[in-house]
Design a protein around this motif. Structure first.
Motif, short mmCIF file in Angstrom:
data_model
loop_
_atom_site.label_atom_id
_atom_site.label_comp_id
_atom_site.label_asym_id
_atom_site.label_seq_id
_atom_site.Cartn_x
_atom_site.Cartn_y
_atom_site.Cartn_z
N LEU A 163 -31.67 -22.39 25.45
CA LEU A 163 -31.57 -21.60 26.67
C LEU A 163 -32.67 -22.02 27.64
CD1 LEU A 163 -30.93 -18.08 25.09
CD2 LEU A 163 -29.23 -19.66 26.02
N LYS A 164 -32.62 -21.48 28.84
CA LYS A 164 -33.58 -21.81 29.88
C LYS A 164 -34.83 -20.93 29.73
CE LYS A 164 -32.29 -20.80 33.98
NZ LYS A 164 -31.51 -20.84 35.24
N GLU A 165 -35.98 -21.55 29.73
CA GLU A 165 -37.23 -20.79 29.66
C GLU A 165 -37.33 -19.86 30.86
OE1 GLU A 165 -42.09 -21.56 29.76
OE2 GLU A 165 -40.68 -23.26 29.79
N GLY A 166 -37.84 -18.63 30.61
CA GLY A 166 -38.07 -17.70 31.70
C GLY A 166 -36.91 -16.79 32.04
N ILE A 167 -35.78 -16.90 31.31
CA ILE A 167 -34.68 -15.96 31.54
C ILE A 167 -35.19 -14.53 31.31
CG2 ILE A 167 -32.40 -15.19 30.77
CD1 ILE A 167 -31.90 -18.01 29.77
N PRO A 168 -34.92 -13.59 32.22
CA PRO A 168 -35.40 -12.23 32.00
C PRO A 168 -34.48 -11.41 31.10
CG PRO A 168 -34.30 -12.35 34.11
CD PRO A 168 -34.29 -13.75 33.54
N HIS A 207 -37.87 -6.70 31.53
CA HIS A 207 -38.57 -6.35 30.29
C HIS A 207 -39.28 -7.56 29.68
CE1 HIS A 207 -36.97 -2.27 30.03
NE2 HIS A 207 -35.82 -2.77 30.46
N GLY A 208 -39.45 -8.61 30.46
CA GLY A 208 -40.12 -9.80 29.97
C GLY A 208 -39.25 -11.02 30.12
N ARG A 209 -39.86 -12.18 29.97
CA ARG A 209 -39.17 -13.46 30.18
C ARG A 209 -39.13 -14.27 28.89
NH1 ARG A 209 -37.76 -14.38 35.81
NH2 ARG A 209 -38.20 -12.33 36.75
N LEU A 210 -38.05 -14.98 28.69
CA LEU A 210 -37.84 -15.77 27.49
C LEU A 210 -38.94 -16.81 27.32
CD1 LEU A 210 -35.71 -16.04 25.20
CD2 LEU A 210 -34.63 -17.82 26.58
N THR A 211 -39.59 -16.81 26.16
CA THR A 211 -40.67 -17.76 25.92
C THR A 211 -40.12 -19.17 25.75
OG1 THR A 211 -40.61 -17.48 23.52
CG2 THR A 211 -42.03 -15.98 24.77
N LYS A 212 -40.96 -20.16 25.98
CA LYS A 212 -40.54 -21.55 25.84
C LYS A 212 -40.11 -21.84 24.40
CE LYS A 212 -41.90 -26.34 26.80
NZ LYS A 212 -41.21 -26.84 25.59
N GLU A 213 -40.86 -21.33 23.45
CA GLU A 213 -40.55 -21.60 22.04
C GLU A 213 -39.16 -21.10 21.68
OE1 GLU A 213 -42.25 -20.51 17.56
OE2 GLU A 213 -43.22 -19.68 19.36
N THR A 214 -38.85 -19.87 22.07
CA THR A 214 -37.54 -19.31 21.74
C THR A 214 -36.45 -19.98 22.56
OG1 THR A 214 -38.56 -17.19 21.16
CG2 THR A 214 -36.22 -17.18 21.62
N ALA A 215 -36.74 -20.26 23.83
CA ALA A 215 -35.75 -20.94 24.68
C ALA A 215 -35.37 -22.29 24.08
CB ALA A 215 -36.30 -21.11 26.09
N ASP A 216 -36.35 -23.05 23.63
CA ASP A 216 -36.07 -24.36 23.04
C ASP A 216 -35.24 -24.22 21.77
OD1 ASP A 216 -37.47 -25.55 25.08
OD2 ASP A 216 -39.30 -25.90 23.91
N GLU A 217 -35.59 -23.24 20.95
CA GLU A 217 -34.86 -23.05 19.69
C GLU A 217 -33.40 -22.69 19.94
OE1 GLU A 217 -35.00 -20.34 15.59
OE2 GLU A 217 -36.53 -20.07 17.15
N LEU A 218 -33.14 -21.93 21.00
CA LEU A 218 -31.79 -21.42 21.26
C LEU A 218 -31.06 -22.18 22.36
CD1 LEU A 218 -32.56 -17.59 21.06
CD2 LEU A 218 -31.68 -19.10 19.26
#
Length: 500
Positions: free
Chosen positions: A230-235, A217-228
């Motif tokens: 987490l790894k960018e691109g997690i589905p 359903h989509g991949r984690l954006t870099k902005e949100t990954a950095d804030e949380l």
């Protein structure tokens, strides 16, 4: 692989990090600690802020990260469970246009009832499996008529889980299961109901792209990954309404399997391999998480709005003692609460009561006898009796559970409630250590392909206990008295019926 599960509830956000290999929870968190309020601008209305949900989701993830029990970059997939039937509206810039009209809001009932009559009962029940009632499509019809300038700004409509996934990924998708719970889905055509869209005057462009429940359903954006952290691109590989997800978390996938939950609302959810429906639409059928065009799996859902919310109301009256203390108080009183009874219907129109607003009622109060403990027990018994009333409707439609599975959470933490539930319904309950966020995490593992098939995600999960009926005759007598009081209210001329 570590799996992150998120449960967007009415009262709070819960998150869990689950080890896919062991299927055990490594860490869990809830945010906020206190229960979020429902915004009720008018009687019968219920709204919440989608942006508040998103803020709370992020805070819950940050909180679970602080546990130090796992390496955040090892999380490989995200699953989302969410409160069903809510309406979220975005404009072309991705801005939220208004508060979400949530599941227990009653304002749309007249719109759904009118559509039911004009589209025809045969079409609605045979293809949608439901009357449009006060579900998401009818809520959108209310917005169209009552807030036309806002309606014209809508780019996409979503269910709450679709919105949270969009905030994670920047992409907007929905599922047949989500659209079916909004009463948009034509089960015979396996597509959005064109007749319903025409009935309400909705453009097909407002419906997001369709994806299977278990998919990317989509991949984690870099902005949100950095804030949380987490790894960018997690589905995001799974999203489902809270009740289909609760069923998933209890390994309820096949015909005859039945799950229950007793949170803010109370639900019994059974799986059928037929496109069945209740003639009065008192219980509702939705596409289960594993429903396919060539594999019918319909979740038959009984919902009681006034469940844990009544327990919370009692707690507030009792000086905000803990729920554990409430349960201890209830256990000091004999079954039947010395004649005190409570009808737990004070949270909007009840579908199983033909969308009547019954309100909550305390009956037979003896000022010389009844104490706070009696009030607590009467509330928990009244909720259990409401489950029995609804289960009898399900039985009349062919659902005959031999056992009911439930997470040992919310009201099933109370021995008094659990005892009343199994004895009133005559059905044993298997209790499991799981909740919605754990189910969402395991669903993410299925969607990511970590598990070959759904059953593989639950092979290491066993029940904590099984509670059997031991006083069914006594509770039959108590239920008979409770039911008589309910029927007296239902036949009252002063009762409000939400209709066109």
């Amino acid at each position: 692989m570590l799996l992150l599960g998120i449960d967007v509830g009415t009262s709070s956000i819960k998150v869990s990090v689950v080890d896919g290999a062991t299927q055990q929870t490594i860490a869990a968190a809830q945010y906020p600690e206190s229960e979020r309020d429902i915004i009720s601008l008018q009687s019968g209305w219920a709204e919440q802020s989608p942006e508040q949900w998103w803020s709370d989701v992020k805070e819950a993830i940050k909180k679970v990260n602080q546990s130090g029990k796992f390496y955040t970059k090892d999380i490989g997939a995200i699953g989302i469970s969410y409160q069903m039937h809510g309406l979220v509206l975005l404009d072309k810039a991705g801005n939220v246009l208004r508060n979400s009209i949530i599941w227990c809001d009653s304002r749309a009932v007249p719109y759904g009832e009118k559509a039911f009559q004009e589209m025809g009962e045969e079409y609605c029940l045979g293809r949608l499996l439901n009357s449009p009632g006060n579900f998401t499509a009818a809520k959108l019809a209310w917005v169209k008529e009552q807030e036309p300038e806002l309606f014209e700004q809508i780019d996409k409509i979503m269910l709450p889980g679709d919105f949270i996934a969009q905030r994670f990924t920047g992409q907007i998708t929905t599922t047949p299961s989500a659209l079916s719970e909004g009463i948009f889905w034509d089960f015979l055509e396996n597509q959005v109901s064109q007749k319903l869209m025409q009935q309400f005057g909705f453009s097909s462009g407002i419906v997001p792209n369709l994806q299977p429940v278990f998919s990317d359903h989509g991949r984690l954006t870099k902005e949100t990954a950095d804030e949380l952290s987490l790894k960018e691109g997690i589905p995001v590989t799974y999203k489902a309404g809270d009740q289909p997800n609760n069923a998933l978390s209890l390994n309820v996938f096949e015909p005859g399997d039945v799950a229950a939950t007793a949170g803010t609302s109370g639900v019994i959810y059974g799986v059928s391999d037929e496109l069945t429906y209740d003639l009065q639409s008192r219980v509702n059928g939705f596409a289960h998480v594993n429903h396919q065009p060539d594999l019918t799996r319909v979740g038959i859902l009984l919902c009681i709005n006034g469940t844990g919310i009544l327990n919370r109301w009692i707690r507030n009256l009792s000086g905000n003692v803990s729920y554990a203390q409430l349960n201890e108080m209830a256990a000091t009183v004999r079954p039947g609460s010395d004649g005190l009874t409570i009808l737990p219907f004070g949270n909007g129109a009840e579908r199983m009561l033909n969308n009547k607003i019954v309100d909550a009622h305390l009956q037979n109060i003896d000022l010389n006898k009844h104490t706070t403990a009696h009030l607590v027990r009467a509330a928990q018994e009244g909720i259990a009796f409401a489950f029995r009333y609804g289960l009898d409707i399900m039985r009349s439609n062919g659902m005959q559970p031999a056992v009911i599975k439930a997470g040992k959470a919310n009201m099933f933490l109370s021995p008094v409630f659990t005892e009343a539930f199994v004895n009133a319904t005559h059905v044993p309950v298997e209790l499991y250590d799981c909740d919605g966020s754990v189910g969402a995490a395991l669903g993410a593992g299925i969607g990511a392909g970590y598990y070959r098939q759904p059953a593989d995600a639950f092979r290491k999960r066993q029940p904590l206990s099984v509670v059997e009926p031991t006083q069914a005759a006594l509770y039959d007598e108590l239920y008979g008295a409770w039911k008589a009081e309910l029927e007296q209210k239902l036949n009252s001329d002063s009762l409000i019926l939400q209709e066109a």
